[in-house]
Design a protein around this motif. Sequence first.
Motif, PDB file in Angstrom:
ATOM      1  N   SER A  33      -5.815  -1.555  -2.770  1.00 55.65           N
ATOM      2  CA  SER A  33      -4.718  -0.924  -2.023  1.00 55.65           C
ATOM      3  C   SER A  33      -4.592   0.550  -2.395  1.00 55.65           C
ATOM      4  O   SER A  33      -4.307   1.389  -1.545  1.00 55.65           O
ATOM      5  CB  SER A  33      -3.401  -1.665  -2.248  1.00 55.65           C
ATOM      6  OG  SER A  33      -2.865  -1.388  -3.515  1.00 55.65           O
ATOM      7  N   ARG A  34      -4.827   0.871  -3.650  1.00 54.65           N
ATOM      8  CA  ARG A  34      -4.801   2.287  -4.073  1.00 54.65           C
ATOM      9  C   ARG A  34      -5.973   3.053  -3.477  1.00 54.65           C
ATOM     10  O   ARG A  34      -5.855   4.227  -3.152  1.00 54.65           O
ATOM     11  CB  ARG A  34      -4.805   2.383  -5.591  1.00 54.65           C
ATOM     12  CG  ARG A  34      -3.497   1.910  -6.217  1.00 54.65           C
ATOM     13  CD  ARG A  34      -3.543   2.009  -7.711  1.00 54.65           C
ATOM     14  NE  ARG A  34      -3.871   3.375  -8.112  1.00 54.65           N
ATOM     15  CZ  ARG A  34      -3.031   4.198  -8.717  1.00 54.65           C
ATOM     16  NH1 ARG A  34      -1.819   3.807  -8.986  1.00 54.65           N
ATOM     17  NH2 ARG A  34      -3.424   5.415  -9.059  1.00 54.65           N
ATOM     18  N   ALA A  63      -5.150   3.538   0.440  1.00 59.13           N
ATOM     19  CA  ALA A  63      -3.895   4.210   0.801  1.00 59.13           C
ATOM     20  C   ALA A  63      -4.094   5.592   1.428  1.00 59.13           C
ATOM     21  O   ALA A  63      -3.534   5.862   2.497  1.00 59.13           O
ATOM     22  CB  ALA A  63      -2.972   4.291  -0.412  1.00 59.13           C
ATOM     23  N   VAL A  95       0.889  -1.167   0.000  1.00 55.75           N
ATOM     24  CA  VAL A  95       0.000   0.000   0.000  1.00 55.75           C
ATOM     25  C   VAL A  95       0.922   1.210   0.000  1.00 55.75           C
ATOM     26  O   VAL A  95       1.641   1.450   0.968  1.00 55.75           O
ATOM     27  CB  VAL A  95      -0.930   0.001   1.235  1.00 55.75           C
ATOM     28  CG1 VAL A  95      -1.811   1.237   1.234  1.00 55.75           C
ATOM     29  CG2 VAL A  95      -1.768  -1.277   1.285  1.00 55.75           C
ATOM     30  N   THR A  98       5.965   2.857   1.002  1.00 52.50           N
ATOM     31  CA  THR A  98       5.097   1.763   1.445  1.00 52.50           C
ATOM     32  C   THR A  98       4.700   2.018   2.893  1.00 52.50           C
ATOM     33  O   THR A  98       5.558   2.128   3.764  1.00 52.50           O
ATOM     34  CB  THR A  98       5.819   0.404   1.343  1.00 52.50           C
ATOM     35  OG1 THR A  98       6.286   0.221   0.008  1.00 52.50           O
ATOM     36  CG2 THR A  98       4.898  -0.741   1.712  1.00 52.50           C
TER      37      THR A  98
END
Length: 155
Positions: free
Chosen positions: A138-139, A142, A106, A112
Amino acid sequence: QVYCLVEVAVELSGADLPLAKLVERLTQKLQRMLQCESVQLFIVDHTAAELWAYSSQERISLKQSVAGYCAIHTKALCLPESKACPEWSPDWDDSNAGKPLLLQPVLWKGETIAVFQASARQSRAFKHKDTTLLHAISRQIAPHLGNAFRWQQLL
């Protein structure tokens, strides 16, 4: 996949959810979406060079696990067998020995901040669509994680 992303967006819009509850619900949804045995979220602590498992609060060096390898190299991994990673550690990764793993860093503001790790049943390998879905999620998550961590540091 679009339906899955909408489900996650709905979860993320629940602004009054505490971070722990949000992470719990997201990992459960991901487990269902990916049809896997488990999904864990590891938080990256760059200052201490450690990962900590969000659910269990266990800590390990970034250099001693498959999830750490993913975090350091900032790239997704789809492993047919967990021991295929050079950083596999019997102390940390043994519960996943012999199982397919899907890991997704992420990334937030170029670094990260966390790693999703999905563990499949031994008979089921992850597919390209699973990798694509975990990358998209994950995008999506984030900025929420990054802002939550920043807010915690300010307190």
